[in-house]
Design an enzyme around this catalytic site. Structure first.
Site, short mmCIF file in Angstrom:
data_model
loop_
_atom_site.label_atom_id
_atom_site.label_comp_id
_atom_site.label_asym_id
_atom_site.label_seq_id
_atom_site.Cartn_x
_atom_site.Cartn_y
_atom_site.Cartn_z
N GLU A 170 62.30 1.91 92.29
CA GLU A 170 61.60 0.64 92.90
C GLU A 170 62.22 -0.17 93.65
OE1 GLU A 170 58.84 -0.72 89.94
OE2 GLU A 170 57.87 1.14 89.71
N ASN A 211 63.11 6.78 92.96
CA ASN A 211 61.38 7.01 92.67
C ASN A 211 60.71 5.58 93.25
OD1 ASN A 211 59.73 8.47 91.13
ND2 ASN A 211 59.72 6.81 89.73
N HIS A 247 50.56 6.09 92.23
CA HIS A 247 49.70 5.49 91.40
C HIS A 247 48.42 5.01 92.35
CE1 HIS A 247 51.92 4.99 87.78
NE2 HIS A 247 52.85 4.74 88.23
N GLU A 276 54.32 9.93 88.87
CA GLU A 276 53.53 9.10 87.88
C GLU A 276 52.06 9.21 88.09
OE1 GLU A 276 55.61 5.38 87.49
OE2 GLU A 276 57.57 6.07 87.51
N ASP A 278 48.33 8.62 88.58
CA ASP A 278 46.99 8.31 88.20
C ASP A 278 46.31 7.87 89.33
OD1 ASP A 278 48.36 5.48 88.53
OD2 ASP A 278 48.66 5.77 85.94
O1 9MR Z 1 54.01 2.97 81.50
C1 9MR Z 1 54.78 1.96 81.38
C2 9MR Z 1 54.21 0.93 80.49
O2 9MR Z 1 53.98 1.29 79.30
C3 9MR Z 1 54.76 -0.29 80.54
O3 9MR Z 1 54.20 -1.65 79.86
C4 9MR Z 1 55.14 -0.84 82.07
C5 9MR Z 1 55.98 -1.93 82.33
O4 9MR Z 1 56.38 -2.31 83.70
O5 9MR Z 1 55.77 0.15 82.66
C6 9MR Z 1 55.12 1.52 82.70
O6 9MR Z 1 55.70 2.32 83.63
C7 9MR Z 1 55.97 2.03 84.75
C8 9MR Z 1 56.98 2.82 85.12
O7 9MR Z 1 58.26 2.68 84.58
C9 9MR Z 1 57.45 2.72 86.88
N1 9MR Z 1 56.46 2.76 87.71
C10 9MR Z 1 55.31 1.84 87.32
C11 9MR Z 1 54.89 2.36 86.00
C12 9MR Z 1 53.60 1.45 85.46
O8 9MR Z 1 54.02 -0.01 85.58
#
Ligand code: 9MR
Length: 356
Positions: A170, A211, A247, A276, A278
């Site tokens: 990011e 990513n 996402h 990732e 969804d």
């Molecule tokens: O799935 C992850 C969640 O459990 C955490 O609370 C969150 C914190 O930001 O991060 C989530 O995963 C993220 C991933 O590492 C990077 N892309 C966005 C994902 C969703 O927030």
């Protein structure tokens, strides 16, 4: 036996054979001959994807691993696992120079048990950093040393055990400008090339990725990745792939330029992956919304299969029971291919169709 009855039996037998062949019905005889296929529940998403030279993965997280019904499906359907949190900086280096591999190791061990690969996630990210980093100012020399040590210690620990690393996560804003993270502000944009080089030194075989989210379609943010990737390749920086998180949300529309976008990165000599996935929706989920969601899962899976060098698809966990969405987007959810009771949704069947 009267001939009319014999004829009817023959017809019934022929009809049954047709239905079995079409995968509409199955029986013991069918099971004896049938190879796993889209209509046959014995073929997993991983097996179906494997026939296309792709993987099908899921994220998972440590607290969920005590749920036996959950881990059974996780171990069966997928051949690639991403730790949702366990390899992030806050978890792996909670105090400066003190490393903790417990969470990541647990997931790597489970993946090995099921002969699954691991997409390791993530080394450099502005979020989920430990307080010792965010709580003070750093000079460029100090932060460079801290970053190098973190990357190399973690990558070395998992060397030979993971398929790939999301090295930087990011890094860009929506408009394609660099995100003003502590790394960017202190070290300038060169931190990305440095991070890739350090990771490559520590594990020359791991595939190294950048990513991000909202880069599925062609647009300012994916253009920024395209320009950066081109520059990095030209400078022989060890970059292997671009991860498109995907996402998605029904209310914002499907990224119709996904295939074109994947294709332009392939032309640069890079792998791509949907990392990732969804597809969230405003709740309640209706049959109509679930059908639209299924179409999107089918389309994005087909997009990856169609484009050379799109190596696989990972869902951001597989069941609504453990989705991150409801906590972050109140009133939205139902984003994954299995529901909260671990029952497959129309999206699951749509993915199978796409992989068939
Ligand atoms: O799935 C992850 C969640 O459990 C955490 O609370 C969150 C914190 O930001 O991060 C989530 O995963 C993220 C991933 O590492 C990077 N892309 C966005 C994902 C969703 O927030």
């Amino acid at each position: 036996m009267p001939s009319t009855v014999r004829t009817r039996l023959r017809l019934a037998g022929a009809l049954a054979a047709v239905l079995v062949a079409a995968g509409i019905v199955t029986g013991p005889a069918a099971q004896a001959h049938e190879r796993p296929g889209p209509g046959n529940p014995r073929a997993t998403l991983a097996e179906l994807a494997h026939r296309h030279g792709r993987y099908f993965g899921s994220a998972t997280d440590n607290p969920e691993l005590t749920d036996a019904a959950y881990t059974k499906i996780l171990g069966r359907e997928f051949d690639m696992i991403t730790p949702g949190n366990g390899m992030k900086w806050y978890a792996t280096e909670p105090q400066q120079g003190v490393f903790d591999w417990t969470a990541g190791d647990e997931i790597v061990a489970l993946a090995r048990e099921h002969r699954q690969k691991v997409r390791a996630h993530t080394l450099v990210w502005h979020s989920q950093l430990p307080d010792w980093i965010t709580g003070r100012e750093w000079t460029p020399d100090e932060l460079r040393a801290v970053l190098k040590k973190h990357i190399q210690t973690e990558v070395r620990h998992y060397r030979g055990k993971v398929y790939s690393w999301d090295v930087v996560n990011e890094a860009f804003n929506e408009d394609g400008t660099y995100r003003e993270t502590v790394f960017y502000k202190t070290l300038g944009p060169g931190y990305i090339a440095d991070a890739l080089r350090w990771a490559h030194e520590a594990d020359p075989k791991a595939k190294l990725y950048l990513n991000d989210y909202n880069i599925e379609a062609v647009g300012p943010k994916s253009d920024a990745y395209y320009a950066l990737a081109k520059e990095l390749k030209a400078g022989r920086v060890p970059l292997d792939g671009i991860g498109l998180q995907a996402h998605l949300a029904l209310q914002y529309g499907y990224p119709t330029t996904l295939q074109d976008n994947l294709r332009r990165f392939a032309r640069l000599g890079l792998d791509t992956a949907l990392t990732e996935v969804d597809v969230r929706m405003p709740l309640p989920a209706t049959d109509e919304k679930l059908a639209q969601q299924a179409d999107w899962y089918r389309d994005l899976t087909e997009a990856c299969l169609t484009v050379r060098r799109c190596v696989g698809v990972t869902v951001w966990d597989y069941t609504d029971k453990y989705s991150w969405i409801p906590a972050v987007f109140p009133g939205q959810g139902a984003a994954l291919p299995w529901d909260e009771q671990l029952a497959p949704k129309p999206a699951y069947r749509a993915i199978r169709e796409a992989l068939s």
